[in-house]
Design a protein around this motif. Sequence first.
Motif, PDB file in Angstrom:
ATOM      1  N   GLU A   1       0.836  -1.197   0.000  1.00  0.00           N
ATOM      2  CA  GLU A   1       0.000   0.000   0.000  1.00  0.00           C
ATOM      3  C   GLU A   1       0.872   1.248   0.000  1.00  0.00           C
ATOM      4  O   GLU A   1       1.846   1.343   0.753  1.00  0.00           O
TER       5      GLU A   1
ATOM      6  N   THR B   1      -0.655   7.386   2.156  1.00  0.00           N
ATOM      7  CA  THR B   1      -1.768   8.268   1.783  1.00  0.00           C
ATOM      8  C   THR B   1      -1.817   9.475   2.715  1.00  0.00           C
ATOM      9  O   THR B   1      -2.859   9.833   3.251  1.00  0.00           O
TER      10      THR B   1
ATOM     11  N   ASP C   1      -3.985   4.168  -3.981  1.00  0.00           N
ATOM     12  CA  ASP C   1      -4.570   3.925  -2.662  1.00  0.00           C
ATOM     13  C   ASP C   1      -5.203   5.205  -2.140  1.00  0.00           C
ATOM     14  O   ASP C   1      -4.617   6.294  -2.250  1.00  0.00           O
TER      15      ASP C   1
ATOM     16  N   THR D   1      -8.599   0.833  -2.834  1.00  0.00           N
ATOM     17  CA  THR D   1      -7.518   0.667  -3.805  1.00  0.00           C
ATOM     18  C   THR D   1      -8.113   0.377  -5.170  1.00  0.00           C
ATOM     19  O   THR D   1      -9.092  -0.372  -5.281  1.00  0.00           O
TER      20      THR D   1
END
Length: 223
Positions: free
Chosen positions: A71, A74, A104, A171
């Motif tokens: 990931e 963010t 993401d 995602t």
Amino acid sequence: MISSSSTSLIGLLCCLIVLLILPFPSHASDPDPLQDICVADLNASGSINGFPCKPESEVTSDDFFTDFSKEAATFDVFKRGATLGDVFGFPVVNTQGVSLFRIDLGVGGINPPHTHPRGTEAGIVTRGKVLVGLVTTNNTFFSKVLTPGMVFLIPRALIHFQLNVGKGPATFIPIFNTQNPGVSDSLTTLFDTTPPIPNKVLTKSFRVSNDVINVIRAARASN
């Protein structure tokens, strides 16, 4: 992390997406390649059709593979992170007329309205709930909330966005029919240019006062 069953689904659907948007090489957004492979030499100056190739004797198996399992952070103002699979993040796509990304979105995160001037975008949601919206040139707005396994398509150069409307992270994997789709963010294009677009142009275009434009500029500068 994506489960093994989800990975199989993603692999199958991604293959289908590529087949849908690239049925024939001549339909790709980029020119046809003239060699089997041309792994980009990112240290060289770019050319009209991508980057120069690094010597084939220096190409290794690792050049043909990349990792989208992790990931992306963010933490930006939009709660958005990206893993690059364009020519800059996955150099083997150089001259191949294809690229892909992992995007993401944190809770409430958004990929703000933008366009890709050089490519059509097809994507699959792999986690969470994502509102995908696009606007055609006759100002018609289309949108749908997508869940894992659902696919979307954004025609070349149309304004679109993706918004996480779920209770957890989201995602999606977008695929393009070009090695470098480019991106033109609506807000950046209007308010972050060098030199700045004159306030007079923006006030007349949006029919607002000079103070409103200055507030928007200040808010973007603080981020």
